[in-house]
Each structure stands twice: as C-alpha cells, then as structure tokens.
Design a protein around this motif. Structure first.
Motif, short mmCIF file in Angstrom:
data_model
loop_
_atom_site.label_atom_id
_atom_site.label_comp_id
_atom_site.label_asym_id
_atom_site.label_seq_id
_atom_site.Cartn_x
_atom_site.Cartn_y
_atom_site.Cartn_z
N MET A 144 14.36 1.76 -3.73
CA MET A 144 13.77 1.80 -5.08
C MET A 144 12.86 3.01 -5.23
SD MET A 144 10.71 1.12 -6.83
CE MET A 144 9.80 0.06 -5.73
N LEU A 145 12.04 3.28 -4.21
CA LEU A 145 11.14 4.43 -4.26
C LEU A 145 11.91 5.75 -4.23
CD1 LEU A 145 8.31 3.14 -1.90
CD2 LEU A 145 8.17 3.46 -4.39
N ALA B 189 0.84 -1.21 0.00
CA ALA B 189 0.00 0.00 0.00
C ALA B 189 0.87 1.25 0.00
CB ALA B 189 -0.94 -0.01 1.21
N PHE B 190 1.95 1.23 0.79
CA PHE B 190 2.88 2.36 0.83
C PHE B 190 3.53 2.56 -0.53
CE2 PHE B 190 7.28 3.86 1.57
CZ PHE B 190 7.00 5.10 2.12
N THR B 191 4.00 1.47 -1.14
CA THR B 191 4.63 1.54 -2.46
C THR B 191 3.65 2.06 -3.50
OG1 THR B 191 6.09 -0.30 -1.88
CG2 THR B 191 5.84 0.18 -4.23
N ASP B 192 2.42 1.54 -3.49
CA ASP B 192 1.39 2.02 -4.42
C ASP B 192 1.16 3.52 -4.27
OD1 ASP B 192 1.08 -0.58 -5.28
OD2 ASP B 192 -0.89 -0.88 -4.35
N ALA B 193 1.08 3.98 -3.02
CA ALA B 193 0.81 5.40 -2.77
C ALA B 193 1.94 6.28 -3.29
CB ALA B 193 0.60 5.63 -1.28
N ILE B 194 3.19 5.89 -3.01
CA ILE B 194 4.33 6.69 -3.46
C ILE B 194 4.40 6.72 -4.98
CG2 ILE B 194 6.85 6.92 -3.45
CD1 ILE B 194 5.50 7.65 -0.78
N LEU B 195 4.23 5.57 -5.62
CA LEU B 195 4.27 5.54 -7.09
C LEU B 195 3.14 6.36 -7.69
CD1 LEU B 195 5.35 1.86 -7.83
CD2 LEU B 195 6.71 3.93 -8.11
N ALA B 196 1.96 6.32 -7.08
CA ALA B 196 0.84 7.12 -7.58
C ALA B 196 1.16 8.61 -7.47
CB ALA B 196 -0.43 6.79 -6.79
N ILE B 197 1.78 9.02 -6.37
CA ILE B 197 2.16 10.42 -6.20
C ILE B 197 3.20 10.82 -7.25
CG2 ILE B 197 3.36 12.04 -4.66
CD1 ILE B 197 2.00 10.45 -2.31
#
Length: 197
Positions: free
Chosen positions: A81-82, A8-16
């Motif tokens: 990676m993020l 969920a954290f990864t999804d949120a950062i990539l979406a931003i």
C-alpha cells in the motif's frame, strides 16, 4: 514486529509522501495574482492528493487501535500500500501539468485504485490475523462497493465527458470512505439499542 512499530513506520512514510507533495508545487512565475491563478490546477491537484491521503491516514489511525495482532501478510500488504501511495507526488505533479489530459487523469486514477485495492487486501489480512470481520472499514462490503463504484463512475465520466471529473470522483470517494462508516456505525448502534429495549 509489534503493531506500534508498523503504525509508526506507516505514519512516517505517509508524512514524507504528503510533505513531498507540497515540495512539488510549482512556484508562480511572478509575484502577482494572475501568475498565482495560473497555477490553480496545481493547487487543486495538490489539495485532492493531500486530503485523500490524509483521510486514509485518519481512517487507519481511528481503526488500528482495535487491532491486536499483525503477521507477515499484514506487514507486506502495508508495504505494498505504501509503495503505491509513494507514487502520489509523481502523479499529482503530472496531472497538474496536464490537467485536462485523459491519460494523466487515468494514471492518477490508477494510483488511487491501486492504493484502495491494497488497503482492501490489508483489511482482509488484518481480519485473518485477528479473527475479526470488523477491524477496518474496508472490511465492510457496502463501503467497499460504494468506494469502487464512485471511482468507476469518475473514470467513465472522465473518458466520455471531461477528464478532470475523475479527480472530483476521487475526493468524493475519499469523503464516502471517511463519513459513511460513521453513519453505518450510528445506524448499527441505534439498531442495537432498539433490539436491547
């Protein structure tokens, strides 16, 4: 930490990051086709960055459901990676403004390669945490070799032929990482069916 919280954290950062990409797009000077066409390098750079990040997200999403355990190494490689992925809005804007500049293209390529290498390290960390060698596509040596080879050829061609070739190599490598695993999996599945018969 649960796997779900990390994804969920990864999804949120990539979406931003992907949202910031579109916010960085320059507006046409006037409301006509000529001004819009003058920004073609900006839209091309945006599209490559968006779809490359999108392909990375799709591949992660398709394979993380097979992962059962995460540990601190998996978490930290995800953070690294993020971190590198967060540079995409900056380098995309920079390469848009200096599309034929070798320096701008190499800076863009450096971010892509750093994200790729950290994804490979993440895949290895996931394998160690799960005792598996097939959790993520980056664990497949053929896919990794093809991905890095395409990017390396793009860099060489950018240096000696025309700098924007580098961006075509990035999108080609993104397609390879997205579609080659499906081809490899189909061949392995057919080979398993033949062996079973």
């Amino acid at each position: 930490m649960s796997k779900e919280r990390l994804t969920a954290f990864t999804d949120a950062i990539l979406a931003i990051i992907m949202t910031i990409l579109v916010l960085e797009l320059e507006k046409p000077a006037t409301a006509d086709w000529a001004s819009f066409w003058a920004l073609r390098a900006h839209f091309f750079s945006y599209a490559i960055s968006f779809f490359w990040l999108g392909a990375m997200w799709v591949n992660m999403h398709n394979h993380w459901h097979r992962i059962e355990k995460i540990d601190n190494k998996v978490i930290w490689w995800s953070i690294i990676m993020l971190f590198f992925a967060s540079f995409f809005p900056y380098v995309t804007d920079f390469v848009s403004d200096h599309f034929t500049s070798l320096f701008a293209q190499m800076l863009y390529s450096a971010v892509v390669i750093c994200v790729s290498l950290s994804n490979m390290a993440l895949a290895r960390a996931v394998e160690r945490a799960n005792g598996s060698t097939s959790a993520l596509d980056y664990s497949n040596r053929k896919i990794v070799a093809a991905d890095l080879s395409i990017k390396a050829i793009g860099i060489v061609l950018a240096i000696f032929v025309y700098p924007p070739i580098n961006m075509f190599a990035v999108i080609l490598a993104g397609c390879e990482v997205t579609f080659l695993p499906h081809i490899v999996n189909r061949k392995n599945k057919k080979r398993g069916e033949i062996d079973a018969a």
